[in-house]
Design an enzyme around this catalytic site. Structure first.
Site: not given
Ligand code: LLP
Length: 425
Positions: A270, A343-344
């Site tokens: 999978e 903005c981080e």
């Protein structure tokens, strides 16, 4: 600064198509996938009876269609993923089961959809068995077992052990079989997935755990699933799993169980990442280059709204530069920090787990040059967000030497659709 002797930090093409043409066609940032790579990866796993694509890695309908056309079936972890699989032409019933719903809970909409469509379910909790049994007794089910150990490229992608929420705890299997009996369910499948980005050593341990669990369930089993988790080499120091050795381990186990049960057992795998990670690239433009004390920054127009893996897991992605203006002289390398527009402060593509910023040796570049983030096909676009009101990036596909758009860049109207303001005036 050193001189770049290797070419892999400079890129002019993706799958033989010139980057300049691609960037003229679509606004940056955009994702682009190489169909051929996905097809090759499906073929790599042909020894397994069933390749079940974990579509959470990249669930664009075109990608699902490629998988279907090349013989893979799908895993779905939500009502939305079931609907995507159907939209890509997978039917609900068949052998092998084209769509399997794998989860630890049924939210109410997924339970209704599973029942309505008769989707085979891989249950990761006793409550799922009860909820399914109450509404639809007599069904075939698969049980996802947590073998008591797990392993992943990050603690956040380790899906085994007692700190993981996933699966039915191995020693609770007997109790679950009581629930199964109560609702006249039949356990036709067993599944284990211990984590993403693991290694052969840990994957091999699953084989033994599977055999033990299969012994408890008994001869109603028709299928065993090795789960996903096959790693890809994001960094030069990493490698692929030896697929032949891995298959042999599972095949030998399957054969032991077959002789015990007296009937054939299907062997599933999978994978998510293995099929799509290396096929995908995130193409961005360098919009600012600045020096902060001793540090050089390349600031690009893609952020963690486009690719969250570095901020979430400290993931490493290879990067390369395309110079818009041809350079005659040899290109020097510069140690740089690559950041995005958000903005981080955590909006940095060169960081380690825990948020520690690091540098990367990349060719000297100018504003306007392209920066390509590679191996971005898995858990890239699907984990995109609208943070800072950034639109979801477009997705392109290279197929037979041509490029086609498989998802338009999101518009502002699409981004705000469904928002209502009760304030007027
Ligand atoms: N099967 C199950 C039940 C899974 O939970 C997963 C991944 C897979 C298969 C596929 O795993 P893969 O072959 O792709 O490693 N966002 C993270 C990965 C989270 C994986 C969640 N489940 C990342 O970017 O690395």
């Amino acid at each position: 600064m050193s001189t770049d002797s290797s070419n892999n930090l400079l890129r002019s093409h993706i799958a033989e198509l010139p980057l300049a043409e691609l960037a003229a066609r679509e606004k940056t940032p955009f994702y682009i996938y190489d169909e051929q790579k996905i097809i090759e990866r499906i073929r790599d796993l042909k020894a397994f009876d069933v390749v079940r694509y974990a579509q959470k890695a990249c669930s664009n309908l075109a990608i699902l269609n490629i998988c279907r056309q090349h013989g893979a079936v799908v895993d779905a972890v939500s009502a939305g993923e079931i609907l995507r699989a159907e939209a890509a032409g997978f039917s609900s019933a068949g052998d092998p089961t084209p769509i399997v719903y794998t989860a630890d809970i049924f939210d109410r909409s997924s339970l209704e959809l599973v029942l309505e469509r008769g989707i085979h379910t891989n249950c990761g909790s006793p409550d799922m068995l009860i909820q399914l049994g109450e509404r639809a007794p007599g069904q075939d089910v698969t049980l996802r077992i947590n073998p008591g150990f797990g392993h992943g490229h990050s603690q956040k992608t380790n899906t085994g052990g007692s700190q993981s929420k996933h699966g039915i705890w191995h020693s609770e299997l007997g109790d679950c079989l009581q629930i199964v009996k109560k609702y006249d369910l039949t356990v036709t499948g067993l599944h284990m997935h211990i984590g993403s980005g693991t290694d052969l050593e840990h994957l091999a341990q699953v084989v033994t755990a599977m055999e033990q669990a299969a012994g408890v369930v008994g001869a109603s089993l028709k299928t065993i699933s090795a789960g996903g988790g096959l790693p890809i080499p994001y960094e030069a120091k990493e490698s692929y799993v030896d697929l032949e050795a891995y298959f042999q381990l599972w095949d030998a186990s399957r054969k032991r169980l077959e002789s015990c049960f007296g009937h054939p057992l299907g062997l599933e795998i999978e994978p998510g990442r293995y099929l799509v990670a290396e096929a995908g690239f995130l193409v961005a433009e360098i919009r600012a280059i600045k020096k902060m004390d001793a540090n050089w920054f390349y600031l690009i127009d893609a952020g963690f709204n486009d690719l969250a893996r570095p901020i979430l897991y400290g993931s490493y992605h290879p990067m390369s530069i395309y110079h818009r203006k041809a350079r005659s002289e040899s290109v020097a390398l510069r140690e740089v920090i690559v950041g995005g527009p958000l903005c981080e402060s955590g909006d940095i593509f060169t960081q380690q787990e825990g948020g520690f910023v690091c540098t990367r040796a990349l060719p000297e570049a100018e504003v306007g040059d392209l920066l390509v983030i590679e191996c971005a096909g898995a858990y890239g676009s699907v984990m995109g967000s609208n943070y800072n009101s950034k639109p979801l990036a477009a997705e392109l596909l290279i197929r037979d030497g041509q490029v086609v758009t498989i998802r338009d860049r999101q518009t502002f109207a699409q981004m705000t659709a469904g928002e209502h303001s009760p304030i007027s005036g």
